[in-house]
Design an enzyme around this catalytic site. Structure first.
Site, PDB file in Angstrom:
ATOM      1  N   HIS A  39      18.903   3.426  43.223  1.00 48.58           N
ATOM      2  CA  HIS A  39      19.357   3.188  44.590  1.00 48.58           C
ATOM      3  C   HIS A  39      18.184   3.183  45.569  1.00 48.58           C
ATOM      4  O   HIS A  39      18.111   2.349  46.474  1.00 48.58           O
ATOM      5  CB  HIS A  39      20.333   4.294  45.035  1.00 48.58           C
ATOM      6  CG  HIS A  39      21.598   4.369  44.244  1.00 48.58           C
ATOM      7  ND1 HIS A  39      21.884   5.418  43.419  1.00 48.58           N
ATOM      8  CD2 HIS A  39      22.655   3.523  44.165  1.00 48.58           C
ATOM      9  CE1 HIS A  39      23.071   5.240  42.862  1.00 48.58           C
ATOM     10  NE2 HIS A  39      23.559   4.094  43.292  1.00 48.58           N
ATOM     11  N   GLY A 149      21.663  -3.944  42.889  1.00 52.19           N
ATOM     12  CA  GLY A 149      20.888  -3.883  41.659  1.00 52.19           C
ATOM     13  C   GLY A 149      21.400  -4.863  40.616  1.00 52.19           C
ATOM     14  O   GLY A 149      22.594  -5.179  40.575  1.00 52.19           O
TER      15      GLY A 149
END
Length: 291
Positions: A39, A149
Site C-alpha cells: 500500500h 496494485g
C-alpha cells in the site's frame, strides 16, 4: 506529520473544493486499511504524480461474500495513520458506512466481461461490491488519478473498465506488485499464515515464474500450467482454486504466448486464500522492448 482524518463527506468535499480552486491535481489511494509496504508503494507513487494525496480506508461490506471474512478483517486505523505519517499525505478519508451507503442506497455498479471467471467465479458478487465502492470513492474524492496494485490484476481491470464505460474523468494507475525477499506477494492476509505455512508460501510465486519461463521458451501452455499446478500442491498448498493464462489487455483466455499476458492464480494454504500473478511477454516483443 500525521494527516487529518476525515470522516464526513461534506468535510472531504470542502477540502477538495479548496484544492481544486488552487489548481491542484488530486491523487487517491483506495484501501481497506491494514496497510503494508505494498500500500505504501502506492502512496509513494501518488505523491510523485499528484499535488494532493488522499488515502481512503474503508472496509467495504459489499465485496465480502463470506460474513466471517468481513468480521475478521483487521481494523488498524491508528497504526495505519502512523505508517502514513512519513509520507505527509493530505488527508486520510475514513468514512462511516452511511457516508458511502446512505439509508435506502439501492444502486449497484456491475462490470461484465473482465469480472467473469478467475476470482469472479469463486466469489459471487465480489466485483459488484468492488465496482460500486470504487465508483463512490472516485466521485467523492474527485481524484484526477487513482492508484491500484497489480497484485489483484482482475480488480485493476474491472476498475479500468468501469472508469472507461462510465466516463469518470480519472486516470487509473497500476503499480507493480511488492514482494517479500523470498517472492511472496505482500498481502494483509499473510499475517494469518502460521510459521510453517509462511515458509511454504513462496512456492506459489516460484511455480508461476517457472511456468512463464517455460512458455517463453516454447513449452505448450497446457503443459506449463499442469506442471505449475503440481508444483504449488507439492509445495504445501492444499488447493489450487484457479491457475489460468489470460490476455493482459482483455483477460481473455490464451492458448499460446502470442501477446502480453498474465498468469494468474488463487490457492489455499493453511486455510488462507492467496492470489498472485506474473506478466508474460512474447519473446519477440521482449526483444524489442525498451531497456
Amino acid at each position: 506529520m500525521t494527516a487529518p482524518i476525515v470522516r464526513r463527506l461534506a468535510e472531504l468535499r470542502a477540502l477538495t473544493a479548496r484544492w481544486r480552486a488552487e489548481g491542484a491535481r488530486i491523487g487517491v489511494v483506495p484501501t481497506m486499511g491494514a496497510l503494508h509496504a505494498g500500500h505504501l508503494s502506492l502512496v509513494e507513487a501518488a505523491k510523485a504524480g499528484a499535488d494532493r494525496v488522499i488515502v481512503t480506508i474503508f472496509v467495504n461490506p459489499r465485496q465480502f461474500n463470506n460474513p466471517d471474512d468481513l468480521a475478521n478483517y483487521p481494523r488498524t486505523e491508528g497504526s495505519d495513520a502512523a505508517k502514513l505519517a512519513p509520507f505527509a499525505v493530505d488527508a486520510i478519508y475514513v468514512p462511516a458506512p452511511d457516508q458511502v451507503y446512505p439509508e435506502g442506497f439501492a444502486t449497484t455498479v456491475s462490470v461484465s466481461g473482465v469480472s467473469e471467471g478467475l476470482c469472479g467465479a469463486h466469489r459471487p458478487g465480489h466485483f459488484d461490491g468492488v465496482a460500486t465502492v470504487v465508483t463512490k470513492l472516485l466521485l467523492q474524492t474527485q481524484a484526477d488519478r487513482a492508484y491500484f496494485g497489480e497484485k489483484d490484476f482482475q480488480q485493476l481491470m474491472v476498475v479500468r473498465r468501469l472508469v472507461r464505460d462510465l466516463g469518470i474523468p480519472v486516470e487509473i494507475v497500476g503499480c507493480p506488485t511488492v514482494r517479500e525477499p523470498d517472492g511472496l506477494a505482500l498481502s494483509s492476509r499473510n499475517v494469518r499464515l502460521g510459521h510453517t505455512a509462511r515458509a511454504k508460501a513462496p512456492a506459489l510465486f516460484a511455480a508461476l515464474t517457472r511456468a512463464v519461463k517455460e512458455m517463453s521458451e516454447g513449452a505448450p501452455v497446457g503443459q506449463a500450467l499442469g506442471e505449475a499446478r503440481a508444483a504449488v500442491l507439492a509445495g504445501g498448498y492444499s488447493d489450487v482454486e484457479y491457475l489460468e493464462f489470460r490476455s493482459a489487455a482483455t483477460l481473455a483466455p490464451l492458448q499460446a504466448l502470442s501477446e502480453p499476458a498474465r498468469l494468474l492464480v488463487a490457492a489455499h494454504l493453511d486455510g488462507v486464500r492467496l492470489i498472485d500473478n506474473v506478466p508474460a511477454v512474447p519473446q519477440r516483443a521482449a526483444a524489442f522492448a525498451p531497456s
